[in-house]
Design a protein around this motif. Sequence first.
Motif, PDB file in Angstrom:
ATOM      1  N   ARG A 108      12.847  28.613  66.253  1.00  0.00           N
ATOM      2  CA  ARG A 108      13.128  27.289  65.711  1.00  0.00           C
ATOM      3  C   ARG A 108      12.518  26.177  66.546  1.00  0.00           C
ATOM      4  NH1 ARG A 108      19.613  28.325  65.431  1.00  0.00           N
ATOM      5  NH2 ARG A 108      19.649  29.774  63.671  1.00  0.00           N
ATOM      6  N   VAL A 109      12.346  25.053  65.882  1.00  0.00           N
ATOM      7  CA  VAL A 109      12.211  23.777  66.584  1.00  0.00           C
ATOM      8  C   VAL A 109      13.381  22.914  66.128  1.00  0.00           C
ATOM      9  CG1 VAL A 109       9.717  23.809  66.949  1.00  0.00           C
ATOM     10  CG2 VAL A 109      10.635  22.888  64.797  1.00  0.00           C
ATOM     11  N   TYR A 110      13.746  21.945  66.970  1.00  0.00           N
ATOM     12  CA  TYR A 110      14.910  21.107  66.706  1.00  0.00           C
ATOM     13  C   TYR A 110      14.458  19.659  66.517  1.00  0.00           C
ATOM     14  CZ  TYR A 110      17.327  25.244  68.394  1.00  0.00           C
ATOM     15  OH  TYR A 110      17.780  26.532  68.554  1.00  0.00           O
ATOM     16  N   ILE A 111      15.019  19.009  65.522  1.00  0.00           N
ATOM     17  CA  ILE A 111      14.605  17.657  65.155  1.00  0.00           C
ATOM     18  C   ILE A 111      15.678  16.656  65.587  1.00  0.00           C
ATOM     19  CG2 ILE A 111      13.716  16.193  63.305  1.00  0.00           C
ATOM     20  CD1 ILE A 111      12.233  18.916  63.699  1.00  0.00           C
ATOM     21  N   SER A 112      15.260  15.604  66.252  1.00  0.00           N
ATOM     22  CA  SER A 112      16.174  14.517  66.640  1.00  0.00           C
ATOM     23  C   SER A 112      15.632  13.211  66.065  1.00  0.00           C
ATOM     24  CB  SER A 112      16.271  14.395  68.161  1.00  0.00           C
ATOM     25  OG  SER A 112      16.685  15.610  68.745  1.00  0.00           O
ATOM     26  N   LYS A 113      16.506  12.445  65.434  1.00  0.00           N
ATOM     27  CA  LYS A 113      16.105  11.155  64.863  1.00  0.00           C
ATOM     28  C   LYS A 113      16.949  10.061  65.500  1.00  0.00           C
ATOM     29  CE  LYS A 113      15.148  13.427  60.451  1.00  0.00           C
ATOM     30  NZ  LYS A 113      15.614  13.625  59.060  1.00  0.00           N
ATOM     31  N   LEU A 114      16.271   9.111  66.124  1.00  0.00           N
ATOM     32  CA  LEU A 114      16.939   8.005  66.801  1.00  0.00           C
ATOM     33  C   LEU A 114      16.445   6.695  66.210  1.00  0.00           C
ATOM     34  CD1 LEU A 114      16.407   9.331  70.444  1.00  0.00           C
ATOM     35  CD2 LEU A 114      18.434   9.643  69.017  1.00  0.00           C
ATOM     36  N   PRO A 115      17.295   5.674  66.153  1.00  0.00           N
ATOM     37  CA  PRO A 115      16.831   4.390  65.609  1.00  0.00           C
ATOM     38  C   PRO A 115      15.764   3.767  66.503  1.00  0.00           C
ATOM     39  CG  PRO A 115      19.038   4.192  66.547  1.00  0.00           C
ATOM     40  CD  PRO A 115      18.715   5.645  66.551  1.00  0.00           C
ATOM     41  N   SER A 116      14.725   3.215  65.889  1.00  0.00           N
ATOM     42  CA  SER A 116      13.637   2.594  66.653  1.00  0.00           C
ATOM     43  C   SER A 116      13.809   1.090  66.812  1.00  0.00           C
ATOM     44  CB  SER A 116      12.299   2.858  65.961  1.00  0.00           C
ATOM     45  OG  SER A 116      12.218   2.129  64.737  1.00  0.00           O
ATOM     46  N   VAL A 138      11.303   9.861  65.901  1.00  0.00           N
ATOM     47  CA  VAL A 138      11.548  11.252  65.533  1.00  0.00           C
ATOM     48  C   VAL A 138      10.952  12.150  66.614  1.00  0.00           C
ATOM     49  CG1 VAL A 138      11.187  13.050  63.802  1.00  0.00           C
ATOM     50  CG2 VAL A 138      11.515  10.672  63.089  1.00  0.00           C
ATOM     51  N   TYR A 139      11.783  13.080  67.112  1.00  0.00           N
ATOM     52  CA  TYR A 139      11.342  14.034  68.123  1.00  0.00           C
ATOM     53  C   TYR A 139      11.450  15.441  67.557  1.00  0.00           C
ATOM     54  CZ  TYR A 139      11.676  10.287  71.573  1.00  0.00           C
ATOM     55  OH  TYR A 139      11.511   9.123  72.275  1.00  0.00           O
ATOM     56  N   LEU A 183       8.450  15.261  54.491  1.00  0.00           N
ATOM     57  CA  LEU A 183       8.190  13.949  55.085  1.00  0.00           C
ATOM     58  C   LEU A 183       9.005  13.868  56.366  1.00  0.00           C
ATOM     59  CD1 LEU A 183       8.477  11.726  51.891  1.00  0.00           C
ATOM     60  CD2 LEU A 183       6.363  12.255  53.124  1.00  0.00           C
ATOM     61  N   VAL A 184       8.493  13.158  57.359  1.00  0.00           N
ATOM     62  CA  VAL A 184       9.140  13.192  58.670  1.00  0.00           C
ATOM     63  C   VAL A 184      10.573  12.659  58.618  1.00  0.00           C
ATOM     64  CG1 VAL A 184       8.327  10.923  59.482  1.00  0.00           C
ATOM     65  CG2 VAL A 184       8.731  12.770  61.122  1.00  0.00           C
ATOM     66  N   GLN A 185      10.812  11.647  57.796  1.00  0.00           N
ATOM     67  CA  GLN A 185      12.156  11.068  57.716  1.00  0.00           C
ATOM     68  C   GLN A 185      13.139  11.975  56.978  1.00  0.00           C
ATOM     69  OE1 GLN A 185       9.428   9.838  56.321  1.00  0.00           O
ATOM     70  NE2 GLN A 185       9.784   8.897  54.315  1.00  0.00           N
ATOM     71  N   GLU A 186      12.620  13.010  56.298  1.00  0.00           N
ATOM     72  CA  GLU A 186      13.474  13.920  55.528  1.00  0.00           C
ATOM     73  C   GLU A 186      13.661  15.271  56.213  1.00  0.00           C
ATOM     74  OE1 GLU A 186      11.651  14.125  51.699  1.00  0.00           O
ATOM     75  OE2 GLU A 186      12.071  12.025  51.208  1.00  0.00           O
ATOM     76  N   MET A 187      13.115  15.424  57.400  1.00  0.00           N
ATOM     77  CA  MET A 187      13.242  16.709  58.099  1.00  0.00           C
ATOM     78  C   MET A 187      14.703  17.036  58.379  1.00  0.00           C
ATOM     79  SD  MET A 187      10.271  16.808  60.992  1.00  0.00           S
ATOM     80  CE  MET A 187       8.531  16.830  60.616  1.00  0.00           C
ATOM     81  N   ASN A 242      11.645  18.994  69.144  1.00  0.00           N
ATOM     82  CA  ASN A 242      11.969  19.402  70.509  1.00  0.00           C
ATOM     83  C   ASN A 242      11.823  18.173  71.412  1.00  0.00           C
ATOM     84  OD1 ASN A 242      12.409  21.892  69.417  1.00  0.00           O
ATOM     85  ND2 ASN A 242      10.942  22.988  70.694  1.00  0.00           N
ATOM     86  N   ASP A 243      10.883  18.199  72.345  1.00  0.00           N
ATOM     87  CA  ASP A 243      10.739  17.058  73.246  1.00  0.00           C
ATOM     88  C   ASP A 243       9.491  16.227  72.946  1.00  0.00           C
ATOM     89  OD1 ASP A 243      12.116  15.813  75.435  1.00  0.00           O
ATOM     90  OD2 ASP A 243      10.414  16.315  76.724  1.00  0.00           O
ATOM     91  N   ALA A 244       8.841  16.512  71.821  1.00  0.00           N
ATOM     92  CA  ALA A 244       7.613  15.801  71.461  1.00  0.00           C
ATOM     93  C   ALA A 244       7.926  14.712  70.435  1.00  0.00           C
ATOM     94  CB  ALA A 244       6.589  16.773  70.903  1.00  0.00           C
ATOM     95  N   LYS A 245       7.365  13.551  70.644  1.00  0.00           N
ATOM     96  CA  LYS A 245       7.627  12.410  69.759  1.00  0.00           C
ATOM     97  C   LYS A 245       6.557  12.323  68.673  1.00  0.00           C
ATOM     98  CE  LYS A 245       8.394   7.402  69.920  1.00  0.00           C
ATOM     99  NZ  LYS A 245       8.399   6.214  70.797  1.00  0.00           N
ATOM    100  N   VAL A 246       6.998  12.127  67.436  1.00  0.00           N
ATOM    101  CA  VAL A 246       6.067  11.930  66.320  1.00  0.00           C
ATOM    102  C   VAL A 246       5.464  10.532  66.439  1.00  0.00           C
ATOM    103  CG1 VAL A 246       5.822  11.794  63.820  1.00  0.00           C
ATOM    104  CG2 VAL A 246       7.353  13.507  64.830  1.00  0.00           C
ATOM    105  N   ILE A 247       4.128  10.472  66.497  1.00  0.00           N
ATOM    106  CA  ILE A 247       3.460   9.173  66.647  1.00  0.00           C
ATOM    107  C   ILE A 247       2.640   8.787  65.411  1.00  0.00           C
ATOM    108  CG2 ILE A 247       3.407   9.203  69.167  1.00  0.00           C
ATOM    109  CD1 ILE A 247       0.564  10.279  69.035  1.00  0.00           C
ATOM    110  N   ASP A 248       2.429   9.737  64.519  1.00  0.00           N
ATOM    111  CA  ASP A 248       1.727   9.466  63.262  1.00  0.00           C
ATOM    112  C   ASP A 248       2.270  10.474  62.260  1.00  0.00           C
ATOM    113  OD1 ASP A 248       0.027   8.430  61.402  1.00  0.00           O
ATOM    114  OD2 ASP A 248      -1.832   9.202  62.295  1.00  0.00           O
ATOM    115  N   ALA A 249       2.516  10.026  61.018  1.00  0.00           N
ATOM    116  CA  ALA A 249       3.283  10.912  60.131  1.00  0.00           C
ATOM    117  C   ALA A 249       2.903  10.752  58.671  1.00  0.00           C
ATOM    118  CB  ALA A 249       4.777  10.627  60.306  1.00  0.00           C
TER     119      ALA A 249
END
Length: 676
Positions: free
Chosen positions: A104-112, A125-126, A87-91, A128-135
Motif C-alpha cells: 500500500r501507499v497511504y494518502i494524507s490530505k491537509l488544508p493548504s 496531498v501527500y 483525481l488527486v482530491q478524490e483519492m 506516504n511522505d511525498a507531496k503532490v506538486i502537479d496533478a
Amino acid sequence: MTRKLLLAVGLLLYASLVESADLLELIASKPALSQVKKIIEADDVLSSLLRTKSYMAFLPNDKALNGYQGVKDSILISYHLSNLPYLVQEMPDELNTDLAGNPRVYISKLPSGRPSTTGWEHLHVYINDAKVIDANHEAISSRGMKQMLHIVDRVITPTVPRGIDFSQIDSIYLNPDAQKLIEKPRYYGLEGSLSISEFEGRVNALNLHDVYNISGKNTFFIPVDAGINTIIDKQVIHGHVVPGKVLFTRTVQDSKEEFESLAFTDNLKVFISMENVSSFNNEDQYYAKSKTIASDVAHMKGTALARIVKGNIPIKNGVAHLIDRPLMLVATNVLAILQKTAQLSMFYDLIRNHDSGLINVMTVAKSLTIFAPSNEAFKKVNNRQLEQIQLNTENISRLLRLHVVERILTTDELMDRNREPNLQVPTLSKGQNLYFAINSLDPKSPVVTVEGAGVTGTLTTANVIARNGAVHIVDRLLGIPSQTVYEKLATDPILSATFNLSQQEGWNEKLKNRDEQFTLFVPTNDAWAEIRRTMPSAYKKLFMGSFAYHVRNILERHMIANSVFTLEELLSLTTNATVSGKNILQGRLNMTRGKVYFQARVTQSFGEYYTDWNGVRAKVIRPDLKCVNGVVHVIDKVMMMNRDVTVSGSAVPAASGLASLVATFFTVAFARALHH
C-alpha cells in the motif's frame, strides 16, 4: 488577427492531443519526468502496460530522482502505480500499488489555505511522505481506458527485499508488516548502524510479536541497537506504538498534536508526538517525543526525546520509524541528554569548551534543571557578541550558568505556582534569576516562557527527564539580547499596558533606534490596574488617547535617556562608588525631563530594591532586562499622581516643585536579616 487566431486554435488542438494521449506518451511530454521516462522505456513490459491498461501514476520529478540514493528501476516505478485512476482530491486514504505483493501507499490530505482553481489546490496531498506538486493530468489508454498522472516531489521508497532472489523467500516478506520487518530486518537493509536486532530480542523475550502484527493503519517507533542500554519492559514497548494513525514525518504539521500510544491505561498514560527541527545547516531533523502524563512505580512522568534516524518505512499495517534511543526511558543524568540530543549540540559544545566545572556539576548533582537553547536558537544570536563573551572565562561561565537551576523544576510545578506574582527562581549564575509566565493553561500543553537577563524564550520541548533532573529545550539563548527596548515592551505580556500607552503620538518610536541608549523603569500591567482602581478618572484619560502630552510626561519620568544603567551601576551611584566608564556627577542623572537624584538608604528588606518618587514606593521586581539599545527594570507601581492628569486652559500641568522630580533608589541586603 487571423494569425493569432490560428495560433490559439493550434495550441488548443495540441493541448487536446496531449490530454488524449496514453499515459506513456503523457509522461514523455513532461520535461520534469525525463528520468522516469528512461526507466520505463528500459522495461518493455512496463511500457506496454502503461500504453494499454487503466493506471494512475504518481511519479517523482527529475530533481527528486537525482537526489535519490536507492536503486532506480522498474520495481521502484511499480510502487508509484495503481490501477485505479483517481483525481488527486478524490483519492481514498490508502491505495494498493502495482508492485509485487501489492503493498500500500497511504494518502494524507491537509488544508493548504489556498483557493481551489482546478479542484485540488485547497489541499496539500501527500502520498506516504511525498507531496503532490502537479496533478490531474488525464490520459486514455490504447484500449480506451481512463488513465491519470500526478507528479510528486520525492521518491516513494517501497519496503521490499533487495539483493535477494524473491523465489527463495516466503511471499509474506514481499509486503511485510511491522512484525516481519523486525523479524528479518536484513532483508530490507536494516543493518550496521540501522540494526534493530536488540529490540527484536526484547520483543521476543516478552512474547509481544502480536503488538507488531495488529491490523489497520498504525505507526511504530523502533530504537536501533546503539541506543538500547537499559531494560525495556512490556509497557515501554507499548509506548512505541500509535494505533489507528499513520504518521509520516511531513504529514504531522503541528508538533503540539499528541497521539495516544498503546501504553494508555488507567495507571499509565503515554502520548506520542513528532517534531521537525531544522539543524544548524538547515537540514530537516525529525524527532519523536513520548510524554508520560500518568505514571506508575516503574515509569516516571515526563518527556523522552529520540531522533528519527530512518523514517517513513511503509509497511502493510502502517509506517515504521527507526529512532536513536528508546522512548519513555529516563537518561542517566542531564548531561547525557545534552550529549545525545543533536538539536542541543551547540549548547553542549559551548559548555564542554568553556566550563568544565559545569560539566562536573551536571554529572554529579542530585537535582538540576537545564533550560537548554536549541541549535535553532543560536541562529537568533548576534555572533559577534557571543564571540566576545567567549573571550572572557567569567562572562561565558555566567552566561551558561544562567540556564541552570539547582533543583528539579517541571512545568507541572510552574502551572501550580502560576498565581504567584513575578514567578522566579535563582540560577547558578550568582545574582541572576529566571522569570516565568504561563501563556496557556491547557494542562496537556501549557505554553511556558522563561526570561533570563532580558531575553525571553519559549519552552518548545518540556520535561525531558533524567535521573538527576530535567531539561527543557528553549528557542532562545538567554542572556544575549537581540531586541530593542521597543521590541521588549511589545513582546513581554506583563508590560503590554505600558507599551500600548507609549504608542500615543508615536512616543515609543525612539525606542526602536539601535544607535541610542535608554534606561527605562517600566510598570507592570498590575501596576496600571492599581491606578485604574485608585485613580479611575486619571486612568481613563490616559488610556483614551486624547491626553498624549500627559502620557509623555509620566513616561519620561520613568526614563533615563542616553545612558544605560544596570542595577549594579545604580547601586554604585547610591553608595558613592565609582561607576566605570560613566561620565556623570555622583548621585545625579539627567532624565529626559528634569533631574533624578539617587541616594542610598540601607534598611533590612531582604535584598529588595525600590525607587521612591514623591512618596510612591515602587519595587524593582525584574531588574536588568538587557536590550540592544538599553536596559529595562520592571517595577510594581507607576510613579504618578492624580494631578499629573490635569486639564487646564494651557494644557500644561502645574509644577509640583523639586519634590516631584526627586526619585530615591535604595537597596536592601540579605545579610543579617535572616538571623534576626
